[in-house]
Design an enzyme around this catalytic site. Structure first.
Site, short mmCIF file in Angstrom:
data_model
loop_
_atom_site.label_atom_id
_atom_site.label_comp_id
_atom_site.label_asym_id
_atom_site.label_seq_id
_atom_site.Cartn_x
_atom_site.Cartn_y
_atom_site.Cartn_z
N HIS A 126 18.24 42.74 108.87
CA HIS A 126 18.23 41.43 108.07
C HIS A 126 18.58 40.35 109.08
O HIS A 126 18.98 39.99 108.89
CB HIS A 126 19.65 41.70 107.07
CG HIS A 126 19.45 42.67 105.74
ND1 HIS A 126 19.94 43.00 105.54
CD2 HIS A 126 17.52 42.67 105.57
CE1 HIS A 126 19.31 43.37 103.96
NE2 HIS A 126 18.04 43.53 104.56
N SER A 195 25.85 50.51 99.46
CA SER A 195 25.13 50.25 98.14
C SER A 195 23.68 50.57 97.87
O SER A 195 23.64 50.92 96.41
CB SER A 195 25.72 48.91 97.69
OG SER A 195 25.09 47.95 97.65
N1 APR Z 1 32.18 54.23 105.90
C1 APR Z 1 31.13 53.97 104.49
N2 APR Z 1 30.83 53.53 103.73
C2 APR Z 1 31.46 52.86 102.99
C3 APR Z 1 32.60 52.27 103.85
C4 APR Z 1 33.33 52.86 104.78
N3 APR Z 1 33.91 53.29 105.86
N4 APR Z 1 33.44 52.09 103.32
C5 APR Z 1 32.42 51.28 102.34
N5 APR Z 1 31.71 51.49 102.11
C6 APR Z 1 30.46 51.47 101.45
C7 APR Z 1 30.92 50.52 99.61
O1 APR Z 1 30.96 51.53 98.90
C8 APR Z 1 29.41 50.40 99.66
O2 APR Z 1 28.28 51.54 99.18
O3 APR Z 1 29.53 50.71 102.51
C9 APR Z 1 29.27 49.58 100.86
C10 APR Z 1 28.86 48.24 101.25
O4 APR Z 1 27.99 47.49 100.21
P1 APR Z 1 27.11 46.63 101.12
O5 APR Z 1 29.16 46.03 100.95
O6 APR Z 1 26.67 46.37 99.19
O7 APR Z 1 26.65 46.43 101.86
P2 APR Z 1 24.90 46.72 102.30
O8 APR Z 1 24.50 47.81 101.27
O9 APR Z 1 24.75 47.05 103.33
O10 APR Z 1 24.80 45.21 101.90
C11 APR Z 1 23.50 45.84 101.61
O11 APR Z 1 22.91 43.25 100.52
O12 APR Z 1 24.15 41.49 101.49
C12 APR Z 1 23.28 41.51 101.28
O13 APR Z 1 22.19 41.60 103.26
C13 APR Z 1 23.34 42.04 102.39
O14 APR Z 1 22.75 43.79 104.50
C14 APR Z 1 23.30 43.02 103.48
C15 APR Z 1 22.51 43.85 102.12
#
Ligand code: APR
Length: 245
Positions: A126, A195
């Site tokens: 990204h 997620s």
């Molecule tokens: N360790 C591991 N996982 C964690 C922790 C932690 N300490 N804290 C939170 N999480 C998990 C949450 O439970 C959730 O499932 O990390 C995940 C974060 O999810 P998102 O906020 O949706 O992030 P991501 O999956 O990276 O989003 C994907 O979406 O918004 C766009 O471009 C953006 O790269 C991003 C993409």
């Protein structure tokens, strides 16, 4: 067998980790959560900026309509990041790059914390918040921590935009193809702190699974990917990953 409250690393995973030749790691915002970087989702919330959901302010449409507002959001996030450090999860993953014959780190994160922890050749699906790109000639410029970002293209003088993949935009094809190629040839795949709802990034563990890899998810919460995984380590990445060290 090493344990932390609520879960343990199975003997099978430990053995596969010790004998793996090709390891593939996909990370998301959760791997940076313990460094203080807000995630986008998880815990039932989604990020909002000045009343706008993040997927509105972080969109190609907003670049066309109001580029200064987009910069304001990314300047805010970059300023947040300036004082934050990699956490034990980033550090452990960086150590793995010299441990396996073939190691691939793919991240959805734009925060640069993997690189700060010493990870090399990180596939940034990204983009990066530490780069700007010309809207016309596509030349990229680094944004340094202690300097103002360039406000126009130094080559053609046109406007710069964040070098980040925004909603409504395609991933850089070479980055995704490279990641998919590695996912299809790994024997152990870790999915850490995502997620798993944003595609095509979330398809990478599926590619690895179809190719016969053992899939381990590290997340305090279940995700749509959890059923596909051979093993789920329900915890925080900064606590879980160092257990492999
Ligand atoms: N360790 C591991 N996982 C964690 C922790 C932690 N300490 N804290 C939170 N999480 C998990 C949450 O439970 C959730 O499932 O990390 C995940 C974060 O999810 P998102 O906020 O949706 O992030 P991501 O999956 O990276 O989003 C994907 O979406 O918004 C766009 O471009 C953006 O790269 C991003 C993409």
């Amino acid at each position: 067998m090493q344990t932390i409250r609520g879960f343990s690393i199975s003997q099978e995973l430990r053995e596969r980790f010790l004998s793996a030749k090709s390891v593939f790691v996909l990370t998301g915002a959760g791997v940076s959560a313990e460094s203080g970087v807000p995630t986008f989702r998880g815990g039932g919330n989604t990020a909002v900026w000045k009343g706008m959901p993040f997927d509105v302010i972080s969109s190609a449409r907003m670049v066309e309509r109001n580029l200064p507002a987009v910069w304001e959001w990314f300047d805010y996030r970059r300023n947040l990041l300036k004082s934050l450090q990699p956490n034990p999860a980033h550090v452990e993953i960086a150590r793995w790059q010299d441990r396996f014959e073939n190691f691939t780190l793919v991240t959805q994160n734009i925060d640069g914390l993997h690189q700060e922890a010493g990870s090399r050749n990180v596939i940034e699906l990204h983009g990066s918040i530490w780069r700007a790109r010309c809207v016309t000639c596509q030349v990229r410029f680094n944004i340094l921590k202690d300097e103002a970002r360039p406000d126009a293209c130094l080559d053609c003088g046109d406007s710069l935009r964040p070098d980040v993949v925004l909603f409504g935009e395609l991933l850089p094809p070479d980055a995704f193809e490279h990641a998919a190629e590695e996912a299809a040839h790994c024997d152990l795949c870790f999915v850490v702190g995502t997620s798993a709802i944003v595609y095509p990034a979330a398809s990478l563990p599926e590619i690895a699974r179809t190719a016969g890899a053992y899939i381990c998810e590290v997340n305090p919460e279940r995700t749509p990917l959890s059923n596909l995984c051979n093993e789920m380590l329900t915890g925080n990445a900064g606590e879980v990953l160092p257990l492999f060290g």
